[in-house]
Design a protein around this motif. Sequence first.
Motif, PDB file in Angstrom:
ATOM      1  N   HIS A 478      -6.420   3.052   0.192  1.00 55.69           N
ATOM      2  CA  HIS A 478      -6.101   2.543  -1.145  1.00 55.69           C
ATOM      3  C   HIS A 478      -4.727   3.073  -1.514  1.00 55.69           C
ATOM      4  CE1 HIS A 478      -6.606   1.210  -5.302  1.00 55.69           C
ATOM      5  NE2 HIS A 478      -6.074   2.374  -5.647  1.00 55.69           N
ATOM      6  N   SER A 490      -1.281  -2.000  -7.115  1.00 57.56           N
ATOM      7  CA  SER A 490      -2.185  -1.291  -6.206  1.00 57.56           C
ATOM      8  C   SER A 490      -2.883  -2.298  -5.310  1.00 57.56           C
ATOM      9  CB  SER A 490      -3.214  -0.460  -6.984  1.00 57.56           C
ATOM     10  OG  SER A 490      -4.067  -1.302  -7.741  1.00 57.56           O
ATOM     11  N   GLN A 492      -5.693  -2.372  -1.541  1.00 59.99           N
ATOM     12  CA  GLN A 492      -6.493  -1.636  -0.574  1.00 59.99           C
ATOM     13  C   GLN A 492      -6.812  -2.532   0.614  1.00 59.99           C
ATOM     14  OE1 GLN A 492      -7.804  -1.560  -3.994  1.00 59.99           O
ATOM     15  NE2 GLN A 492      -8.261  -3.719  -3.641  1.00 59.99           N
TER      16      GLN A 492
END
Length: 743
Positions: A478, A490, A492
């Motif tokens: 992540h 962000s 992941q």
Amino acid sequence: MQRFASVAGSRCGTSLCALALLVTASEARPRVDATFDFQIAPKPRLSALADFTTTTGIQVVRLGEGAISGASPAVSGRLAAETALREILAGSNLAYRFTGPRTVTIESAPDAAIALETISVTEVSIGRGGIREIDITSADIERRNATDLRGVFRGEPSVVVGSSLPMSQKLYVQGIEETNLAISIDGSRQNNKVFHHNATTMIDPSLLRAVRVDAGVAPADAGPGALGGAIAYFTKDARDFLSADGFGGSIKSTFNFNGNVSTTNLTSYSRQGEFEALGSFTYGKGSEFRAGNGEQVLGSATNVLSGLGKLAYQNADGHRLSISHEQIRDDAIRPFRANAVQIYGSQTTPLVRPYKLDRQNTVVSYSNVAPEGWWNPNVVLGYNRTQVAVDQYAGATPETYSYTSEGVTDSLNGKLENKFALPIGEIVAGIDFYRDRARSIERTYRTAETANNVGAYAQARLTFLDNAKLSFGLRGDHQQFGGINGFRSSDQGLSSNVSGEYALASHLTAKAGYSNVWAGVPLAENYVQNPAWHYGAGPRSVTSDNATAGLVAHFTSFRIEGGVFRTRIWDARVPLWAADMALRAFDVQSQGFHVGGAYSWDDGFVRLQFVRTDAAIDGRPADSYLGKYLTAPIGDILTVQVAHSFASSSVTIGGDVEIAFEDDSLLNPFTGIGRLDGYEVVNVFAEHHPFALPSLTLRGEVRNLLNQTYAARGTYGLEYGSGVVRPLYDPGRSYLVSAKLTF
């Protein structure tokens, strides 16, 4: 940094010199190039020694009183016999001595008051049996007398290092540039990308213990970001030289007559009870060298300082805590663009300017060299920092100096993992993290990008019925990305790998592997960061897949190997300074094949390898401009290595050959631009250990014996022709002499 005044003048260092040749092992030692496939699980030390004899055929004899007790750590991978034995005996206070080619004696280590013989660094390997693993052992580094990164990998055509200046060398593994690999030094993940005209990971070979390269398919425990594989550098330890309490050291001085370059290394080490220490320092100074055409290569002077310090504590139960700091600094006048002598056109800048590159790496680690049961931890906490400072000018002359700009990258990273021993192999599971920054410091603005990542992983390495091996792993990451002007995003992803090998017959093994890698968003180079960048919906995470397959045939002293490989990378981010270029990205592919063979005998070996590497960017043949931080035109390369030792005279002779074939895949028939010229480079050496003073090593060598005028593959701009880019030519014929005294 002071303003530029003039190009550095000729300097001539002093050096202890004499003609000679490479590392010659004593007749009593096992053959230095012989390696074995070890699969010894953690177990009682006596049982592990029995497995050692079964694998190598070397008889172990215990001298003196007392039973062999304690536990041996796991010993696995293709290793030299002495390397495996050293690992089995680690932490035991037992010393060993080879009394014949097939006999070794084990006895209690002498008291500290008794002078202790220093271990000859015959072979230290960190291999672990990867599907496409390239191991550079301590013996390889010593034999090649490496003075830069290219010297470390000389003879390995799958690993290409471009540029003749150590401070601007770029490394490519199967055609993929090193910023797309998981790079570590002593277990600490590296974040060294600063300036495309500079080296990414400059390192002093005299500090290196060994190097492991996972080309293409890399395991999950190699670290995050292994888009095209992984490289692990390991520096020297005191225990590489001392088997028990004592102290020692060495001084080595090398003089290169091409440029009058003097390089001196001083190393000392000590073990006292549960403590050990090592210090090593290298200083190099010299003038510009001449290429094969007799011309001085502008900005090629040497001015480098590097050092390594290590402290370690290891108790009787095998618990080991260590701290190390390694640093290298290059500070000299370089071409204005340090990866090329000149780019032709209207002259708007000086030809040269001062460059200062400073990279440092600090690592704290904990492990247990004598684990019991399933508890076999490895904890690493590291911090690394690279700083590049260059002068900026308002015009084409040194008098127009304006200011000095800086780029700084750093990384705080760590991992906590455990190796679970199984009857059929092992499983490594752990968690890791990194906090990376890339900062640009200009006169009127400062910018930065950041990336914070947390990952978890597991990798299994299993052996079935002595004829099949299987390795597979999974990791999840992540990442939080921070851009200029407060941008945040962000993402992941998962990465997986699987590889294996199977013995089709007693002398023939087939192997194959595949990996799919998620690496998040790569940080932009510091010197292209623009405060006006806008990221829109945000950068996309870069992903890749790797595939390899091959056959290995081995017949006693013969080994023949061949295989194919392919790496594909999607959304590889390479921004430019323009305001709308923050998300610039490409798809990259590198593919090819490799074939090779080796033959070894009691006193020497010969190895031959051929690799074809074809790289493409967005479906078109790659060039070195678009390929910055991605790939480069490599083509076909053939290498040969040979060495032979004469035990009766304690002399070793050898050499290596690199042949790069002409390549027209980029050729424009109308302009004539795009041809990669071929070249043939021959290096030879001789080394001697005087019988009257066996601790002294004398060496003489000739590099580029044929005095070729060439720029090595991977060098920026070599495909554009001399009318567009004047590339950094490699040194012409160079005579080197060196002396090393071990005490």
